[in-house]
Scaffold this active site. Structure first.
Site, PDB file in Angstrom:
ATOM      1  N   GLY A   1       0.785  -1.227   0.000  1.00 26.55           N
ATOM      2  CA  GLY A   1       0.000   0.000   0.000  1.00 26.55           C
ATOM      3  C   GLY A   1       0.816   1.276   0.000  1.00 26.55           C
ATOM      4  O   GLY A   1       0.263   2.369   0.069  1.00 26.55           O
TER       5      GLY A   1
ATOM      6  N   ASP B   1      -0.657   8.136  -6.989  1.00 26.98           N
ATOM      7  CA  ASP B   1       0.657   7.674  -6.538  1.00 26.98           C
ATOM      8  C   ASP B   1       1.761   8.211  -7.434  1.00 26.98           C
ATOM      9  O   ASP B   1       2.808   8.666  -6.960  1.00 26.98           O
ATOM     10  CB  ASP B   1       0.694   6.145  -6.505  1.00 26.98           C
ATOM     11  CG  ASP B   1      -0.377   5.573  -5.595  1.00 26.98           C
ATOM     12  OD1 ASP B   1      -0.949   6.361  -4.815  1.00 26.98           O
ATOM     13  OD2 ASP B   1      -0.640   4.365  -5.664  1.00 26.98           O
TER      14      ASP B   1
ATOM     15  N   ASN C   1      -0.537  -8.466  -3.758  1.00 26.26           N
ATOM     16  CA  ASN C   1      -0.041  -8.069  -5.075  1.00 26.26           C
ATOM     17  C   ASN C   1      -1.243  -7.701  -5.941  1.00 26.26           C
ATOM     18  O   ASN C   1      -2.055  -8.545  -6.294  1.00 26.26           O
ATOM     19  CB  ASN C   1       0.753  -9.227  -5.689  1.00 26.26           C
ATOM     20  CG  ASN C   1       1.386  -8.830  -7.007  1.00 26.26           C
ATOM     21  OD1 ASN C   1       0.752  -8.190  -7.849  1.00 26.26           O
ATOM     22  ND2 ASN C   1       2.637  -9.201  -7.189  1.00 26.26           N
ATOM     23  N   LYS C   2      -1.327  -6.422  -6.266  1.00 24.52           N
ATOM     24  CA  LYS C   2      -2.529  -5.909  -6.932  1.00 24.52           C
ATOM     25  C   LYS C   2      -2.687  -6.419  -8.361  1.00 24.52           C
ATOM     26  O   LYS C   2      -3.808  -6.645  -8.823  1.00 24.52           O
ATOM     27  CB  LYS C   2      -2.540  -4.384  -6.915  1.00 24.52           C
ATOM     28  CG  LYS C   2      -3.295  -3.788  -5.745  1.00 24.52           C
ATOM     29  CD  LYS C   2      -2.672  -3.998  -4.390  1.00 24.52           C
ATOM     30  CE  LYS C   2      -1.520  -3.047  -4.128  1.00 24.52           C
ATOM     31  NZ  LYS C   2      -0.909  -3.270  -2.787  1.00 24.52           N
TER      32      LYS C   2
HETATM   33  P1  ADP Z   1       2.258  -1.634  -3.890  1.00 28.16           P
HETATM   34  O1  ADP Z   1       1.133  -1.430  -2.927  1.00 28.16           O
HETATM   35  O2  ADP Z   1       3.582  -1.655  -3.160  1.00 28.16           O
HETATM   36  O3  ADP Z   1       2.245  -0.704  -5.041  1.00 28.16           O
HETATM   37  P2  ADP Z   1       1.752  -3.677  -5.914  1.00 28.16           P
HETATM   38  O4  ADP Z   1       1.155  -5.021  -5.725  1.00 28.16           O
HETATM   39  O5  ADP Z   1       1.017  -2.695  -6.737  1.00 28.16           O
HETATM   40  O6  ADP Z   1       2.066  -3.118  -4.450  1.00 28.16           O
HETATM   41  O7  ADP Z   1       3.212  -3.826  -6.579  1.00 28.16           O
HETATM   42  C1  ADP Z   1       4.188  -4.640  -5.998  1.00 28.16           C
HETATM   43  C2  ADP Z   1       5.167  -5.110  -7.064  1.00 28.16           C
HETATM   44  O8  ADP Z   1       6.084  -4.058  -7.404  1.00 28.16           O
HETATM   45  C3  ADP Z   1       6.050  -6.238  -6.587  1.00 28.16           C
HETATM   46  O9  ADP Z   1       5.404  -7.482  -6.732  1.00 28.16           O
HETATM   47  C4  ADP Z   1       7.250  -6.103  -7.534  1.00 28.16           C
HETATM   48  O10 ADP Z   1       6.983  -6.698  -8.772  1.00 28.16           O
HETATM   49  C5  ADP Z   1       7.340  -4.597  -7.735  1.00 28.16           C
HETATM   50  N1  ADP Z   1       8.386  -4.050  -6.845  1.00 28.16           N
HETATM   51  C6  ADP Z   1       8.223  -3.398  -5.670  1.00 28.16           C
HETATM   52  N2  ADP Z   1       9.417  -3.051  -5.129  1.00 28.16           N
HETATM   53  C7  ADP Z   1      10.368  -3.500  -5.969  1.00 28.16           C
HETATM   54  C8  ADP Z   1      11.810  -3.470  -5.993  1.00 28.16           C
HETATM   55  N3  ADP Z   1      12.517  -2.929  -5.014  1.00 28.16           N
HETATM   56  N4  ADP Z   1      12.427  -4.038  -7.029  1.00 28.16           N
HETATM   57  C9  ADP Z   1      11.730  -4.617  -8.035  1.00 28.16           C
HETATM   58  N5  ADP Z   1      10.393  -4.672  -8.080  1.00 28.16           N
HETATM   59  C10 ADP Z   1       9.704  -4.136  -7.058  1.00 28.16           C
HETATM   60 MG    MG Z   2       0.821  -0.603  -6.578  1.00 32.18          MG
END
Ligand code: ADP
Ligand code: MG
Length: 399
Positions: free
Chosen positions: A84, A131, A174-175
């Site tokens: 989030g 965002d 994971n969205k």
């Molecule tokens: P959030 O709420 O954090 O936006 P999401 O589910 O939309 O969650 O996205 C998460 C995804 O973003 C992870 O599964 C990964 O693929 C990517 N991600 C997040 N941080 C990193 C990172 N440091 N390096 C590579 N990919 C990342």
């Molecule tokens: Mg996201």
């Protein structure tokens, strides 16, 4: 407001005709893509590098670049993923910015935010643009009111005497790999068209609840009254929606549903629309309380945050039991307000805590939520922290 955690990419240009992507976290595998091939993003398998490629593709399309500059990128990040705090948008914005620089293009922050909001949708989530907007438009020391059409961000001075504390419930969602997020988008899209129809507007060009409000030149309170009058609290079936909107089942599938929501049979339109307009009204109230500088501000803002969590939980149904438990603990530990942040279904709560209570608050939340559970205890350091409004995305050049 932006937090201090970030995604950082180290980039060098090369003449290999390829983009090399690697990550300091071994959980994220390397990937190489040719600069001359079409960038394809596999929505059914949202791996980390596809988020990066969303940003590359967004910039490529914006400028009609036929051959992208070759580059090698190493990505590092400190944002807890799927919690989030929008790690996904941070990554997409990072790659958008990197690709723009590498290809010697230039754009305003607003334009970058708009492109990155649009291109993150290639991953399959039908996100908004908040965002990406704060990723680029954030300024240290001030929160921002973000508005769209046209995108703009206005400073909101937070009251002295309280800070925001983030706490992660340690449930990841994971969205892009689930349909929860898009289901809500679909429900809001259908609610938009139902409200439009009820007020004799042409629903075809309208897909967002805000657009109905604009068309009707109505206040948020009037929109809430319209929801009450027009939308039934009982879930609507596909057949009912098709009948009211005069669309065929095929049109319903292709024009209203997304790829990962084709299985849906029922839609809670009243609750979702009520949440959206109610939440928008709370945002405006939050800003006017901040602007008023009243002595009561902190208490009033806290109350709005609590109403917001109740609405997320009961009307939008985007919380989860662990997050509700954590919000409860935060309130009992001295927060004046606490709510989930980001999309929900897991991830973080944000709490407003009087400055003099921060230390005792952190200790109480640690004791009640993190220490009793070994997995949470191991994650506590990166899961519970004070956050002041941070700055936006930046480029550091080495000659
Ligand atoms: P959030 O709420 O954090 O936006 P999401 O589910 O939309 O969650 O996205 C998460 C995804 O973003 C992870 O599964 C990964 O693929 C990517 N991600 C997040 N941080 C990193 C990172 N440091 N390096 C590579 N990919 C990342
Ligand atoms: Mg996201």
């Amino acid at each position: 407001m932006a937090i201090e955690q970030s995604i950082l990419a180290a980039v060098s240009l090369n003449n290999s005709g390829k983009i090399h992507l690697s990550n300091t976290n071994p959980q994220y595998q390397d990937f190489i893509v040719s600069c001359s091939e079409d960038i394809t993003i596999d929505k059914d398998n949202p791996k980390w590098f596809y988020y990066f490629l969303c940003g590359v593709k967004g910039i490529q399309e914006k400028f009609g670049i036929t051959r992208l500059a070759g580059m090698s990128c190493v990505v590092d990040g400190t944002i807890p993923p799927s919690s989030g705090l929008s790690s996904s948008s941070a990554l997409v914005c990072c790659s958008g910015l990197v690709t723009m620089e590498a290809n010697q293009k230039s754009l305003s922050k607003v334009a970058l935010a708009e492109i990155c909001a649009k291109c993150e949708r290639y991953i399959g989530t039908e996100g908004g643009g908040m965002d990406q907007s704060i990723s680029f438009l954030a300024e240290k020391g001030t929160a921002k009111l973000i508005e769209f059409q046209p995108l703009r961000a206005t400073d909101v001075q937070l009251p002295e005497g309280a800070v925001f504390v983030i706490s992660n419930c340690c449930v990841e969602m994971n969205k892009a790999a689930s349909s929860h997020y898009n289901i809500r988008v679909v429900e809001c899209r259908i609610a938009t068209k139902m409200l439009a129809r009820a007020r004799d507007l042409d629903p075809s060009g309208l897909s967002k609840l805000a657009q109905v409000q604009t068309e009707l030149k109505a206040s948020l309170e009037e929109m809430l009254a319209l929801v009450q009058e027009v939308l039934d609290p009982e879930p609507y079936s596909r057949e009912e929606v098709c009948k009211v909107l005069c669309v065929t089942p095929e049109q319903f599938s292709t024009e209203l549903l997304s790829a990962n929501t084709q299985h849906l049979t029922h839609f809670k339109l009243h609750q979702r629309a009520k949440h959206v307009y109610g939440e928008a009204a709370r945002v405006m109230k939050f800003k006017s309380i901040c602007d008023s500088g009243s002595a009561e501000s902190i208490k009033l803002l806290g109350a709005l945050m609590n109403q917001s969590h109740a609405s997320c939980k009961d009307l939008y149904e985007c919380s989860c039991p662990e997050l509700d438990q954590l919000v409860d603990i935060c309130l009992k530990s001295g927060a004046v307000g606490s709510r989930l942040t980001g999309a929900g279904w897991g991830g973080c709560a944000v709490s407003m805590v009087p400055s003099e209570k921060v230390e005792s608050f952190l200790q109480a939340v640690r004791n009640a939520y993190y220490i009793p559970d070994p997995r949470r205890a191991a994650m506590e350091k990166q899961s519970l922290f004070v956050s002041k409004p941070g700055g936006g995305a930046a480029v550091f050049m080495e000659e």
